[in-house]
Scaffold this motif. Structure first.
Motif, PDB file in Angstrom:
ATOM      1  N   GLN A  70      45.172  78.864  40.826  1.00  0.00           N
ATOM      2  CA  GLN A  70      44.550  80.062  40.286  1.00  0.00           C
ATOM      3  C   GLN A  70      43.065  79.846  40.017  1.00  0.00           C
ATOM      4  OE1 GLN A  70      45.747  83.097  40.016  1.00  0.00           O
ATOM      5  NE2 GLN A  70      43.811  83.871  39.185  1.00  0.00           N
ATOM      6  N   LYS A  71      42.743  78.679  39.487  1.00  0.00           N
ATOM      7  CA  LYS A  71      41.343  78.354  39.234  1.00  0.00           C
ATOM      8  C   LYS A  71      40.554  78.315  40.542  1.00  0.00           C
ATOM      9  CE  LYS A  71      38.602  75.135  36.452  1.00  0.00           C
ATOM     10  NZ  LYS A  71      38.657  73.946  35.567  1.00  0.00           N
ATOM     11  N   ALA A  72      41.162  77.790  41.594  1.00  0.00           N
ATOM     12  CA  ALA A  72      40.494  77.741  42.889  1.00  0.00           C
ATOM     13  C   ALA A  72      40.252  79.138  43.445  1.00  0.00           C
ATOM     14  CB  ALA A  72      41.327  76.918  43.869  1.00  0.00           C
ATOM     15  N   ALA A  73      41.259  79.998  43.352  1.00  0.00           N
ATOM     16  CA  ALA A  73      41.100  81.367  43.854  1.00  0.00           C
ATOM     17  C   ALA A  73      39.991  82.090  43.102  1.00  0.00           C
ATOM     18  CB  ALA A  73      42.426  82.116  43.727  1.00  0.00           C
ATOM     19  N   GLU A  74      39.939  81.889  41.786  1.00  0.00           N
ATOM     20  CA  GLU A  74      38.880  82.530  40.991  1.00  0.00           C
ATOM     21  C   GLU A  74      37.506  81.978  41.371  1.00  0.00           C
ATOM     22  OE1 GLU A  74      40.179  81.726  37.049  1.00  0.00           O
ATOM     23  OE2 GLU A  74      41.745  83.282  37.066  1.00  0.00           O
ATOM     24  N   ALA A  75      37.443  80.687  41.677  1.00  0.00           N
ATOM     25  CA  ALA A  75      36.175  80.099  42.097  1.00  0.00           C
ATOM     26  C   ALA A  75      35.708  80.680  43.424  1.00  0.00           C
ATOM     27  CB  ALA A  75      36.322  78.581  42.207  1.00  0.00           C
ATOM     28  N   VAL A  76      36.643  80.927  44.347  1.00  0.00           N
ATOM     29  CA  VAL A  76      36.268  81.544  45.624  1.00  0.00           C
ATOM     30  C   VAL A  76      35.684  82.929  45.381  1.00  0.00           C
ATOM     31  CG1 VAL A  76      37.117  82.390  47.843  1.00  0.00           C
ATOM     32  CG2 VAL A  76      37.955  80.213  46.948  1.00  0.00           C
ATOM     33  N   ASP A  77      36.299  83.705  44.507  1.00  0.00           N
ATOM     34  CA  ASP A  77      35.765  85.024  44.169  1.00  0.00           C
ATOM     35  C   ASP A  77      34.345  84.914  43.608  1.00  0.00           C
ATOM     36  OD1 ASP A  77      37.993  86.445  44.958  1.00  0.00           O
ATOM     37  OD2 ASP A  77      38.851  86.599  42.955  1.00  0.00           O
ATOM     38  N   GLU A  78      34.168  83.987  42.661  1.00  0.00           N
ATOM     39  CA  GLU A  78      32.854  83.815  42.041  1.00  0.00           C
ATOM     40  C   GLU A  78      31.804  83.418  43.065  1.00  0.00           C
ATOM     41  OE1 GLU A  78      30.426  80.772  39.107  1.00  0.00           O
ATOM     42  OE2 GLU A  78      32.520  80.366  39.619  1.00  0.00           O
ATOM     43  N   LEU A  79      32.137  82.434  43.892  1.00  0.00           N
ATOM     44  CA  LEU A  79      31.166  81.923  44.856  1.00  0.00           C
ATOM     45  C   LEU A  79      30.848  82.942  45.943  1.00  0.00           C
ATOM     46  CD1 LEU A  79      32.613  78.317  45.031  1.00  0.00           C
ATOM     47  CD2 LEU A  79      30.366  78.953  44.121  1.00  0.00           C
ATOM     48  N   ALA A  80      31.844  83.721  46.337  1.00  0.00           N
ATOM     49  CA  ALA A  80      31.582  84.794  47.296  1.00  0.00           C
ATOM     50  C   ALA A  80      30.564  85.769  46.714  1.00  0.00           C
ATOM     51  CB  ALA A  80      32.878  85.513  47.651  1.00  0.00           C
ATOM     52  N   GLY A  81      30.716  86.085  45.416  1.00  0.00           N
ATOM     53  CA  GLY A  81      29.771  86.988  44.767  1.00  0.00           C
ATOM     54  C   GLY A  81      28.379  86.402  44.629  1.00  0.00           C
ATOM     55  N   LEU A  82      28.269  85.074  44.622  1.00  0.00           N
ATOM     56  CA  LEU A  82      26.967  84.413  44.540  1.00  0.00           C
ATOM     57  C   LEU A  82      26.303  84.276  45.913  1.00  0.00           C
ATOM     58  CD1 LEU A  82      27.800  81.612  41.926  1.00  0.00           C
ATOM     59  CD2 LEU A  82      26.405  83.664  41.577  1.00  0.00           C
TER      60      LEU A  82
END
Length: 368
Positions: A70-82
């Motif tokens: 779950q933490k990894a999936a959230e990180a992908v979302d964050e990094l995509a937004g960056l």
């Protein structure tokens, strides 16, 4: 493919960003994460020393997954937004699968460094590629090693996990046509002493550790080594737990002669020889194959960024055209039956162990 939100190249002097997923804290395998990150960062520094991506610096945005899907999936979302152009990294298979699913859904290229689970994605995708060999390939090589060494009755001490279940199935399917048998022992339900009791009654000649590290792997090895009923039994760890220095530090001589998989050739490429020296200085110890996987990941992505720009769709469309000299050979991606992502088929595969005469030294037992 959906349209990419990024342009082809930065024109404002900003950096080209790559998101990097790495397990750096428990319960993640932090030592593997440290080696993976060292390889990623060394390659990024060398890219920038050589002028970056068409003059723009390459920037790694690193996120700790701590082995949490779950933490990894959230990180992908964050990094995509960056605004990262692509994702890289990850060691744990179940974590990489979550990251790959999210990257696929977002239309974000992801080059997975180390995870081997065959089903990295549920459906075929053009957004994800992988450097590590699929588990079905590497673990068949390991099964061939067992057979060649005279082991056909194999016990596995396994914890519940899609990765361990997949490994058990691969071993059973590959050994069965050769008369081999796989006996499952529940490492979650049995104490190390109780596991030894069960193992003594199986007539198995090898015990494979399909469990977490350091625990319960270390306690199981100690218990088996002390049990005179189990003298002569081979302990194996196909997932590579003995690769790292912590294994030798915790187990000493008891951790020797435990064969595991690593993804290195007998001889590194000239690039690999140079990188091995640099990584050794960075890590203050011999670099594992995971460090080379990290280096090769950024090397491939940098080549694609220089050639095809930072547009996400163009990067994802270029996996099949990649031809990059890595530390362990020339890297090309192809479609492999049963694998839903673009795959380097195959990196070199070895079965190695720590030499009982010198546990700090690794010896090659089998190549595939």
């Amino acid at each position: 493919m959906p349209p990419s939100p990024l342009g082809t190249r930065p024109t404002d002097g900003s950096s080209v960003r790559i998101g990097a997923l790495v397990p750096l804290t428990r319960p993640g395998w932090a030592e593997a994460g440290r080696h993976l990150l060292a390889g990623l960062e060394l390659a990024a520094r060398e890219v920038n020393d050589a002028g970056g991506i068409d003059g723009a610096p390459l920037e790694l945005l690193v996120r700790d997954t701590a082995a949490d899907p779950q933490k990894a999936a959230e990180a992908v979302d964050e990094l995509a937004g960056l605004g990262v152009a692509a994702m890289a990294g990850e060691y744990h298979s179940v974590v990489a699968r979550a990251a790959a699913a999210r990257a696929d859904a977002l239309g974000l290229p992801f080059l997975c460094s180390s995870a081997v689970l065959d089903a990295l994605t549920e459906q075929p995708t053009d957004w994800v590629a992988r450097l590590a060999p699929a588990q079905s390939h590497g673990w068949r090589v390991y099964a061939d090693f067992l057979l060649g060494a005279g082991h056909s009755r194999i016990a596995v001490a396994a914890e519940p996990s899609a990765y361990w279940a997949s490994g058990t199935r691969i071993l059973r399917d590959h050994l069965a046509p050769h008369g081999g048998t796989v006996i499952e022992l529940d490492a979650r339900a049995l104490t190390p002493a109780a596991l030894c009791d069960e193992l003594a009654g199986t007539r198995a000649t090898a015990l494979l550790l399909l469990v977490g590290f350091p625990e319960p792997a270390v306690s199981i090895v100690r218990a088996v080594r002390r049990d005179r009923r189990l003298d002569g039994i081979l302990i194996g760890a196909p997932a590579g737990q003995p690769e790292f220095a912590e294994w030798a530090a915790l187990l000493g001589d008891a951790g020797a002669a435990v064969p595991f998989l690593r993804y290195l050739p007998e001889n590194l490429t000239p690039l690999g020889v140079r990188v091995e020296k640099a990584l050794g200085e960075e890590l203050a110890e011999a670099p594992s194959f995971v460090a080379f996987e990290g280096y090769d990941t950024v090397t491939v992505l940098a080549d694609l960024l220089r050639t095809h720009g930072t547009d996400r769709a163009r990067i994802a469309a270029s996996w099949s055209r990649a031809a990059v000299e890595g530390t362990r050979g020339r890297i090309r991606f192809s479609r492999t039956p049963g694998i839903g992502v673009w795959q380097w088929a195959w990196p070199p595969v070895q079965v190695v162990d720590r030499d009982p005469a010198a546990p700090d030294r690794l010896r090659i037992r089998h190549t595939g």
